[in-house]
Design an enzyme around this catalytic site. Structure first.
Site, PDB file in Angstrom:
ATOM      1  N   ASP A   1       4.585  -3.085 -10.854  1.00 12.88           N
ATOM      2  CA  ASP A   1       3.389  -3.900 -10.712  1.00 12.88           C
ATOM      3  C   ASP A   1       2.532  -3.808 -11.969  1.00 12.88           C
ATOM      4  O   ASP A   1       3.140  -2.472 -12.564  1.00 12.88           O
ATOM      5  CB  ASP A   1       2.574  -2.865  -9.525  1.00 12.88           C
ATOM      6  CG  ASP A   1       1.182  -3.715  -9.949  1.00 12.88           C
ATOM      7  OD1 ASP A   1       0.498  -4.499 -10.484  1.00 12.88           O
ATOM      8  OD2 ASP A   1       0.724  -2.406  -8.299  1.00 12.88           O
TER       9      ASP A   1
ATOM     10  N   GLU B   1       4.961  -7.459  -8.814  1.00 11.25           N
ATOM     11  CA  GLU B   1       3.008  -7.705  -8.159  1.00 11.25           C
ATOM     12  C   GLU B   1       2.371  -7.994  -9.434  1.00 11.25           C
ATOM     13  O   GLU B   1       2.635  -7.460 -10.249  1.00 11.25           O
ATOM     14  CB  GLU B   1       3.162  -6.315  -7.696  1.00 11.25           C
ATOM     15  CG  GLU B   1       2.036  -6.142  -6.354  1.00 11.25           C
ATOM     16  CD  GLU B   1       1.466  -4.651  -6.036  1.00 11.25           C
ATOM     17  OE1 GLU B   1       0.888  -4.566  -5.437  1.00 11.25           O
ATOM     18  OE2 GLU B   1       3.441  -4.049  -6.121  1.00 11.25           O
TER      19      GLU B   1
ATOM     20  N   SER C   1      -2.493   3.280  -0.375  1.00 13.51           N
ATOM     21  CA  SER C   1      -3.056   3.735  -2.085  1.00 13.51           C
ATOM     22  C   SER C   1      -2.387   5.146  -2.088  1.00 13.51           C
ATOM     23  O   SER C   1      -2.432   6.098  -1.169  1.00 13.51           O
ATOM     24  CB  SER C   1      -4.447   3.895  -2.246  1.00 13.51           C
ATOM     25  OG  SER C   1      -4.464   3.795  -3.391  1.00 13.51           O
ATOM     26  N   CYS C   2      -2.481   5.071  -3.302  1.00 10.55           N
ATOM     27  CA  CYS C   2      -2.425   6.747  -3.364  1.00 10.55           C
ATOM     28  C   CYS C   2      -3.511   7.580  -2.932  1.00 10.55           C
ATOM     29  O   CYS C   2      -2.915   9.086  -3.206  1.00 10.55           O
ATOM     30  CB  CYS C   2      -1.903   7.046  -5.419  1.00 10.55           C
ATOM     31  SG  CYS C   2      -2.990   6.397  -6.345  1.00 10.55           S
TER      32      CYS C   2
END
Length: 427
Positions: A239, A274, A361-362
């Protein structure tokens, strides 16, 4: 089952996400890091500082038999960026939930999951509900439907969407965070299917003309050879947070040229890139990505473009899939909202021949992560994110173990059906 189960009350529990909320615009502008913090003034509305602890709000359905079923509301790490909903404000979310959502839940029929979601998540005053609320409420409604039917969440999805019971695992994708080298080693030692994300979110990490990034890509490929198990051959997924466009230029041809050079650096691997560029809003992103995809395909590159920013809702996913404006679409669950829309998003991608990546998401929770597994496996997505958190081990454990348990349950169901069918035939 006797008496029909209803929701007799709803309770709320404030909690924590598994990482932090970060002001992407401020970080992209080049603020200085200070340990785990960032120095400087936040840019994105709602941020009191550039990095803030992620919060969550759990919603518990108190059923008439006394059982309490939970779902978790939260936002993604880079809230307020890339066309996403604003930063998760727990007080505002709780107030809206109490005034608008809970009265709807108390009158819902839990036995039909899709109808229940349509009822509870209908627009309010002509506007959609905050997507964080839709995400958490739909998790709770899905778990309630599974509880009523005595099945897994995945079986509810398969039943509602008329899908066959899955047999195959979905490849797992892990993200490194800033501890790149150590976490890459962890991923390789655990033979993760897709790695490492890399968090290439600043000029320092991307480097002049992208050389720092290219060196990192080559290092990951070499490290796989050095310490990976024989035959281990993951997909490489990076990403870059728009930094190819920011550093190389926003012309699709230049972006495609650079991606081809990166792919040539690791010719033996499938390469996912990404967010190669951020064109600012949905329509320019759609056009720019469609051109980059077309250029890469015409050159026979082994690189694939993954879209994230400005492709948030189910409507966005449909637009990008139909326009072939990505090889893979990240279906970022808290940004999509209802888990129903995540399931539809995977099916739309499959219909259009686009890769479906069930992401998130984290900053999510263990509860939302486990729900994500059931959606991804039921719809047979192409990959799913190891979440929550940035520690690698925790996300791989939570996602991987939930998938293993789910597939074991489904295999058991199939074996029991075969036994019953055999007994019926012999009888």
């Amino acid at each position: 089952m006797g008496n029909i189960l209803t929701v007799k009350d709803v309770i709320l529990a404030p909690g924590n996400g598994s990482f932090f909320y970060d002001d992407q615009a401020a970080i992209r502008a080049g603020v200085v890091s200070d340990g785990f913090c960032y120095r400087g003034t936040p840019v994105t509305p709602g941020f009191a500082s550039i990095r803030m602890p992620a919060r969550s709000l759990s919603l518990g359905l108190v059923l008439s038999d006394g059982m309490i079923i939970w779902g978790d509301m939260m936002s993604v790490q880079y809230s307020g960026a890339g066309g996403r909903d604003p930063l998760f404000q727990i007080d505002a979310i709780e107030s809206f939930t109490r005034s608008v959502v809970i009265p709807r839940i108390l009158s819902v029929d839990l036995s039909n999951f899709l109808d229940a979601c349509s009822h509870v998540l209908a627009q309010h005053n002509g506007k959609r509900l905050p997507l964080a609320i839709a995400y958490g409420v739909s998790q709770a409604l899905l778990r309630a439907a599974a509880y009523l039917s005595r099945t897994t969440l995945a079986e509810v999805i398969c039943s509602e969407f008329v899908l066959p019971l899955p047999e195959k695992p979905v490849p797992i994708y892990a993200q490194s965070g800033d501890a790149r080298e150590i976490n890459v080693d962890k991923m390789i030692l655990k033979s993760v299917d897709v790695l490492p994300h890399g968090l290439i979110n600043s000029r320092e990490k991307f480097g002049p003309s992208g050389e720092t990034f290219r060196n990192f890509v080559r290092w990951v490929a070499n490290r796989i050879t050095e310490i990976g198990e024989p035959g281990y051959h993951p997909v490489l997924h990076f990403d870059v947070y728009g930094w190819i466009g920011l550093e190389i230029g926003m012309e699709p041809a230049k972006i495609a040229d650079f991606i081809c050079r990166v792919a040539d650096d690791v010719p033996d691997y499938r390469l996912n890139i990404e967010c190669p560029a951020d064109f600012g809003s949905t329509d320019p992103q759609l056009d720019g990505y469609a051109e980059i995809v077309s250029l890469l395909d015409s050159r026979g590159s082994n690189a694939r473009i993954v879209v994230d920013e400005h492709c948030n809702t189910l409507e966005d996913i449909r637009l990008f899939a139909e326009a072939k404006a990505a090889h893979v679409i990240q279906i970022k669950m808290p940004d999509v909202g209802s888990v129903v829309d995540t399931a539809w998003g995977v099916l739309v991608c499959k219909e259009e021949g686009i890769g479906a990546y069930v992401g998130g998401s984290c900053s999510e929770t263990d509860l939302s992560a486990r729900a994500a597994v059931h959606i991804a496996v039921a719809t047979q997505a192409d990959m799913m994110l190891a979440k929550p958190g940035m520690g690698v081990d925790e996300g791989i454990s939570i996602i991987g173990n939930e998938q293993s348990r789910l597939l074991s349950v489904l295999n058991y169901r199939r074996s029991q059906n075969l036994v019953r069918n055999a007994e019926g035939t012999s009888g």
